[in-house]
Motif scaffolding. Structure first.
Motif, mmCIF file in Angstrom:
data_model
loop_
_atom_site.group_PDB
_atom_site.id
_atom_site.type_symbol
_atom_site.label_atom_id
_atom_site.label_comp_id
_atom_site.label_asym_id
_atom_site.label_seq_id
_atom_site.Cartn_x
_atom_site.Cartn_y
_atom_site.Cartn_z
ATOM 1 N N THR A 1 19.925 79.945 43.710
ATOM 2 C CA THR A 1 20.241 78.593 44.168
ATOM 3 C C THR A 1 21.392 78.676 45.168
ATOM 4 O O THR A 1 22.394 79.338 44.903
ATOM 5 C CB THR A 1 20.652 77.709 42.973
ATOM 6 O OG1 THR A 1 19.594 77.724 42.018
ATOM 7 C CG2 THR A 1 20.925 76.282 43.403
ATOM 8 N N SER B 1 14.339 73.239 45.756
ATOM 9 C CA SER B 1 13.360 73.941 44.922
ATOM 10 C C SER B 1 12.135 74.351 45.729
ATOM 11 O O SER B 1 11.660 75.489 45.639
ATOM 12 C CB SER B 1 12.953 73.049 43.747
ATOM 13 O OG SER B 1 11.942 73.658 42.988
ATOM 14 N N CYS C 1 16.697 81.990 52.992
ATOM 15 C CA CYS C 1 16.338 83.415 52.813
ATOM 16 C C CYS C 1 16.254 84.121 54.166
ATOM 17 O O CYS C 1 15.196 84.622 54.546
ATOM 18 C CB CYS C 1 15.027 83.535 52.041
ATOM 19 S SG CYS C 1 13.686 82.472 52.638
ATOM 20 N N ILE D 1 12.300 84.999 44.396
ATOM 21 C CA ILE D 1 12.917 83.703 44.670
ATOM 22 C C ILE D 1 14.429 83.913 44.837
ATOM 23 O O ILE D 1 15.052 84.601 44.036
ATOM 24 C CB ILE D 1 12.576 82.686 43.569
ATOM 25 C CG1 ILE D 1 12.968 81.289 43.996
ATOM 26 C CG2 ILE D 1 13.205 83.059 42.247
ATOM 27 C CD1 ILE D 1 12.331 80.197 43.177
ATOM 28 N N THR E 1 4.629 92.427 45.190
ATOM 29 C CA THR E 1 5.988 92.178 45.661
ATOM 30 C C THR E 1 6.560 93.346 46.443
ATOM 31 O O THR E 1 7.666 93.268 46.914
ATOM 32 C CB THR E 1 6.926 91.867 44.477
ATOM 33 O OG1 THR E 1 6.958 92.987 43.607
ATOM 34 C CG2 THR E 1 6.488 90.625 43.745
ATOM 35 N N ARG F 1 13.092 77.227 48.069
ATOM 36 C CA ARG F 1 13.212 78.511 47.365
ATOM 37 C C ARG F 1 11.829 79.072 47.040
ATOM 38 O O ARG F 1 11.590 80.274 47.157
ATOM 39 C CB ARG F 1 14.050 78.340 46.096
ATOM 40 C CG ARG F 1 15.515 78.063 46.410
ATOM 41 C CD ARG F 1 16.344 77.785 45.169
ATOM 42 N NE ARG F 1 16.412 78.984 44.353
ATOM 43 C CZ ARG F 1 16.342 78.977 43.023
ATOM 44 N NH1 ARG F 1 16.205 77.858 42.351
ATOM 45 N NH2 ARG F 1 16.420 80.109 42.359
ATOM 46 N N ASP F 2 10.903 78.193 46.638
ATOM 47 C CA ASP F 2 9.527 78.642 46.397
ATOM 48 C C ASP F 2 8.907 79.178 47.686
ATOM 49 O O ASP F 2 8.185 80.175 47.675
ATOM 50 C CB ASP F 2 8.664 77.493 45.852
ATOM 51 C CG ASP F 2 8.993 77.144 44.412
ATOM 52 O OD1 ASP F 2 9.628 77.958 43.718
ATOM 53 O OD2 ASP F 2 8.607 76.030 43.981
ATOM 54 N N GLN F 3 9.197 78.509 48.797
ATOM 55 C CA GLN F 3 8.667 78.960 50.083
ATOM 56 C C GLN F 3 9.235 80.323 50.448
ATOM 57 O O GLN F 3 8.541 81.150 51.042
ATOM 58 C CB GLN F 3 8.962 77.932 51.185
ATOM 59 C CG GLN F 3 8.299 78.233 52.507
ATOM 60 C CD GLN F 3 6.774 78.215 52.438
ATOM 61 O OE1 GLN F 3 6.172 77.530 51.628
ATOM 62 N NE2 GLN F 3 6.142 78.975 53.302
ATOM 63 N N CYS F 4 10.469 80.599 50.070
ATOM 64 C CA CYS F 4 11.057 81.916 50.325
ATOM 65 C C CYS F 4 10.266 83.016 49.624
ATOM 66 O O CYS F 4 10.111 84.120 50.158
ATOM 67 C CB CYS F 4 12.512 81.948 49.866
ATOM 68 S SG CYS F 4 13.636 81.070 50.971
ATOM 69 N N THR F 5 9.771 82.727 48.431
ATOM 70 C CA THR F 5 8.937 83.700 47.730
ATOM 71 C C THR F 5 7.709 84.026 48.565
ATOM 72 O O THR F 5 7.327 85.184 48.704
ATOM 73 C CB THR F 5 8.514 83.147 46.348
ATOM 74 O OG1 THR F 5 9.676 82.842 45.605
ATOM 75 C CG2 THR F 5 7.669 84.152 45.588
ATOM 76 N N SER F 6 7.108 83.017 49.152
ATOM 77 C CA SER F 6 5.943 83.239 50.013
ATOM 78 C C SER F 6 6.331 84.006 51.277
ATOM 79 O O SER F 6 5.589 84.883 51.724
ATOM 80 C CB SER F 6 5.300 81.898 50.401
ATOM 81 O OG SER F 6 4.846 81.226 49.244
#
Length: 158
Positions: free
Chosen positions: A72, A102, A155, A69, A44, A105-110
């Motif tokens: 919301t 959802s 993001c 992440i 990270t 937001r997961d894609q933002c982590t990537s």
């Protein structure tokens, strides 16, 4: 041999106890033990994942956690995000806005993890954003647009 090991163990225990008693009996207050600083996993810690002062944040969008992440989004940001995805293809949302948020937001982590690897992000977007009529994703052109909408809406500082 057993006697020698037992004797050695007894001497070691005695020495440890003697040192411990000396340390406790010194009369000096014990120094507080500092807590170790939390360590950020290497995966990270990416320089590009840090928020940029030049990257404007969308009004109403929650403050992101770089490389993690994002929170919301508020109702206004969610509505704009869902409208943008629906404009690309209504089946992306498929009357399930919570699922679309959802997945975004997961894609933002990537995005935070691999900010400079667009092809990997496109592959992950195509895997995440599917529907019953598009089980393998929405194709390269729509996938690229979906990724751009996620990034801009959920993001923007990643």
């Amino acid at each position: 041999m057993q006697t020698r090991t037992t004797t050695l163990t007894s001497l070691t225990v005695t020495a440890v106890l003697a040192l411990g008693a000396t340390a406790c009996a010194s009369g000096a207050p014990a120094a507080p033990v500092a807590e170790p600083a939390p360590v950020t996993p290497v995966a990270t810690r990416t320089p590009a994942a840090a928020p940029s002062a030049a990257a404007p944040q969308t009004p109403g969008a929650p403050a992101p956690v770089p490389g993690g992440i994002p929170p919301t989004p508020d109702a206004a940001t969610t509505a704009k995000y869902i409208a943008a995805l629906t404009a690309i293809d209504p089946e992306i949302v498929d009357n399930k806005p919570d699922r679309a948020v959802s997945r975004g937001r997961d894609q933002c982590t990537s995005i935070g993890t691999w900010p400079n690897d667009r092809q990997r992000l496109l592959d992950l977007t195509e895997q995440r954003f599917t529907s019953s009529r598009h089980p393998d994703g929405f194709g390269p052109a729509k996938t690229s647009r979906i990724l751009d909408v996620v990034h801009a809406s959920l993001c923007p500082t990643y």
